[in-house]
Every structure is written in structure tokens, then in C-alpha cells.
Design an enzyme around this catalytic site. Structure first.
Site, mmCIF file in Angstrom:
data_model
loop_
_atom_site.group_PDB
_atom_site.id
_atom_site.type_symbol
_atom_site.label_atom_id
_atom_site.label_comp_id
_atom_site.label_asym_id
_atom_site.label_seq_id
_atom_site.Cartn_x
_atom_site.Cartn_y
_atom_site.Cartn_z
ATOM 1 N N SER A 138 0.905 -0.837 0.315
ATOM 2 C CA SER A 138 0.359 -0.069 0.000
ATOM 3 C C SER A 138 0.947 1.217 0.069
ATOM 4 O O SER A 138 2.077 1.004 0.333
ATOM 5 C CB SER A 138 -0.605 0.056 1.054
ATOM 6 O OG SER A 138 -1.597 1.558 1.179
ATOM 7 N N TYR A 151 -1.729 -1.229 11.024
ATOM 8 C CA TYR A 151 -1.725 -1.571 9.897
ATOM 9 C C TYR A 151 -0.501 -1.325 8.683
ATOM 10 O O TYR A 151 0.204 -1.790 8.121
ATOM 11 C CB TYR A 151 -2.548 -1.041 9.057
ATOM 12 C CG TYR A 151 -3.299 -0.862 7.820
ATOM 13 C CD1 TYR A 151 -3.501 -2.393 7.146
ATOM 14 C CD2 TYR A 151 -3.441 -0.387 6.690
ATOM 15 C CE1 TYR A 151 -3.818 -2.968 5.105
ATOM 16 C CE2 TYR A 151 -3.190 -0.289 5.062
ATOM 17 C CZ TYR A 151 -3.775 -1.003 4.924
ATOM 18 O OH TYR A 151 -4.058 -1.588 3.381
#
Ligand SMILES: NC(=O)c1ccc[n+]([C@@H]2O[C@H](COP(=O)([O-])OP(=O)(O)OC[C@H]3O[C@@H](n4cnc5c(N)ncnc54)[C@H](OP(=O)(O)O)[C@@H]3O)[C@@H](O)[C@H]2O)c1
Length: 260
Positions: A138, A151
Site C-alpha cells: 500500500s 496496519y
């Protein structure tokens, strides 16, 4: 043993579109996620489009024995991966201190542990077929993420691990890429209890576009594939701007818990 592309998290979002992209380029697929009904619906769709029907393996990758079971099932089916796509993952928004601890540790089990085990388990068959490994990170990998601390840390791991494998496995003939999407409207936001902020609309991409960019980047042998120009600019800024400035700007928590 027949070569297949193993794709995790194929029951929705980016993973489902990665499955369609690989199928469209002639890959035979094994689809993995927990929701077998969704995987079977996608497998039917892919078959209707004139491609071989993918194998469906329902698996909860947070379980310690999940990857060993997948490897055993592939062996029984006389299949071996030539490509592995580690896409399954989720995030949680909130204070790390108050979010459910087991759920956060489960996120590490999925985003980090299962991804690592799936990357390493099939190295011999990836090499034999001169195939590839696509790990979905990401743009969150490029900086710490207050408000989604675990995360962001898992994605930093995915990026670091994948870049290292890109170098280590070049001599084995295996393509290795980290795909770094920015905001993509999928089920991710509901699972993370978040909404995409208005500003994200400027760099948001649909999942099919992200999947195609990931596929093309892997096949080109690109080490890090940041999806879209807006995200490339954002990622460069995140890499080089001082973290002391960025941490406040990135803090996604709202309300009383926000420590400013
Ligand atoms: N959407 C974004 O804005 C965005 C941005 C950057 C990176 N990403 C990354 O892109 C990847 C795909 O996310 P997405 O946006 O497509 O989200 P999504 O629509 O929520 O898809 C997540 C996939 O992961 C699977 N999964 C979740 N927990 C699992 C488990 N325990 N075992 C096996 N599979 C599991 C889900 O299937 P089941 O529920 O059926 O198990 C689903 O297929 C993730 O790694 C995410 O971190 C997303």
C-alpha cells in the site's frame, strides 16, 4: 504438476480483479479466501468468459496451519504455483491502545505471517516455472500511520520484505513486485471502520485499474509498483518529507482520542 496462479483475497475488491486480469492473460487460477460462495461465483464468471474455471480453496489465512493445508491440497490436485499473488489483507482504524488486541494480532497473522509463508513455501516451483510473486502492500507502507498504526506497520513490512526478495530471487528467475495502491473503493473501508476522506477522491482508482497496473508491473519485473500518478507523487512526498511533520497530517483518528 500443472502450473497455476494462486491468488489470496480473491473474494472481493482488488483480489477479484487481479483474478480476472490473470485469467484474461491465460493463467489458470487457484482462488483463496474465507467466503467460498463468493469465490465460486467469481470462478463461474471467469469460466463464462471462456477461461478455464479456477479451483476454489476456502481458507482462513489467519490460522497457523492454513498455508500447510493449501500446499497439501494443491499437491492432491497435482497443481503447483508458477505465480503467487498475496493480496488478502485488512486494516483497522482507531487508537492501537483501544482497538481489539486479538484483532490487531490477527491482522499481523494475515498481512504479514501468511504472506511471508506463502511467499517462501512455493519458491522452488516459482523458480522452476520462471514465474513470479506479487505482494500487495500500500502507499501506507511509506510512512507510519497514527490511527491505523498496526496496519501501516504491516504494509511497511510487506514492502521491505518484497523489495529484498526482488533482489534475492533475481538469480532464480523469479519476478518479484510489491504493488502499492492508494485509496481504492472496496470492502476494505467497511472492514476498517473508515470512510475514504474527500481528498482521497483525487487519487482514488477503481480496483480493476489497480489490478491491471499490478499485473503489468509484475510482468515488466518492476520492484515497486505504485498505482497511479497521484499516488506516485504522494508516495515520493511520504518517502522524503520529515516524519515529524507528516505524522500529524496523517493522523486519521477523529474525536476525543486524537492526541494533538
Ligand atoms: N482498498 C484500499 O484502499 C487499499 C489500499 C491499499 C492497499 N490495499 C490492500 O489491498 C488488498 C486487498 O484489499 P481490498 O481493498 O480489495 O479489500 P477487500 O475488498 O476487503 O478484500 C480483502 C480480501 O481479503 C480476504 N481476507 C480477509 N481476511 C482473510 C482471512 N483471514 N483469510 C483469507 N482471506 C481473507 C477477503 O476475503 P474473505 O473475507 O472472503 O476471507 C477479501 O477477499 C489488502 O491487502 C489491502 O491492505 C487496499
Amino acid at each position: 504438476m500443472k502450473p497455476v496462479t494462486l491468488i489470496t483475497g480473491a473474494s472481493s475488491g482488488i483480489g477479484a480483479e487481479l483474478a480476472r486480469a490473470f485469467a484474461a492473460h491465460g493463467h489458470e487460477l487457484v482462488l483463496v479466501a474465507r467466503r467460498a460462495d463468493r469465490l465460486n461465483a467469481l470462478a463461474d464468471d471467469i469460466a463464462k468468459a471462456g477461461h478455464p474455471r479456477p479451483q476454489v480453496l476456502a481458507s482462513d489465512l489467519e490460522q497457523r496451519d492454513a498455508v500447510a493445508k493449501i500446499a497439501a491440497q494443491l499437491q492432491l490436485l497435482e497443481l503447483e504455483p508458477n505465480f503467487v499473488v498475496n493480496n488478502a489483507g485488512f486494516g483497522l482504524m482507531g487508537d492501537a491502545a483501544t482497538l481489539d488486541r486479538d484483532e490487531q494480532l490477527g491482522m499481523i497473522d494475515l498481512n504479514v505471517r501468511a504472506l511471508t509463508e506463502l511467499s517462501l513455501t512455493f519458491v522452488d516451483s516459482l523458480s522452476r516455472h520462471r514465474g513470479g510473486l506479487l505482494n500487495v502492500a500500500s502507499i501506507a507502507a511509506f510512512l507510519p500511520g497514527p490511527g491505523m498504526a498496526v496496519y501501516y506497520a504491516t504494509k511497511a513490512y510487506v514492502l521491505s520484505f518484497t523489495e529484498a526478495l526482488h533482489q534475492e530471487w533475481a538469480g532464480r528467475g523469479i519476478k518479484v513486485s510489491a504493488l502499492c495502491p492508494g485509496p481504492v473503493p472496496t470492502e476494505f473501508q467497511a472492514r476498517a471502520s473508515m470512510e475514504l476522506p474527500g481528498a482521497a477522491k483525487m487519487i482514488e482508482l477503481p480496483p480493476d485499474r489497480v489490478a491491471q497496473i499490478g499485473y503489468d508491473g509484475l510482468m515488466r519485473g518492476q520492484r515497486v509498483v505504485v498505482a497511479g500518478l497521484g499516488n506516485k507523487i504522494a508516495a515520493s512526498f511520504m518517502r522524503f518529507a520529515p516524519h515529524a511533520l507528516l505524522l500529524r497530517a496523517v493522523d486519521q483518528r477523529t474525536g476525543a482520542g486524537k492526541d494533538r
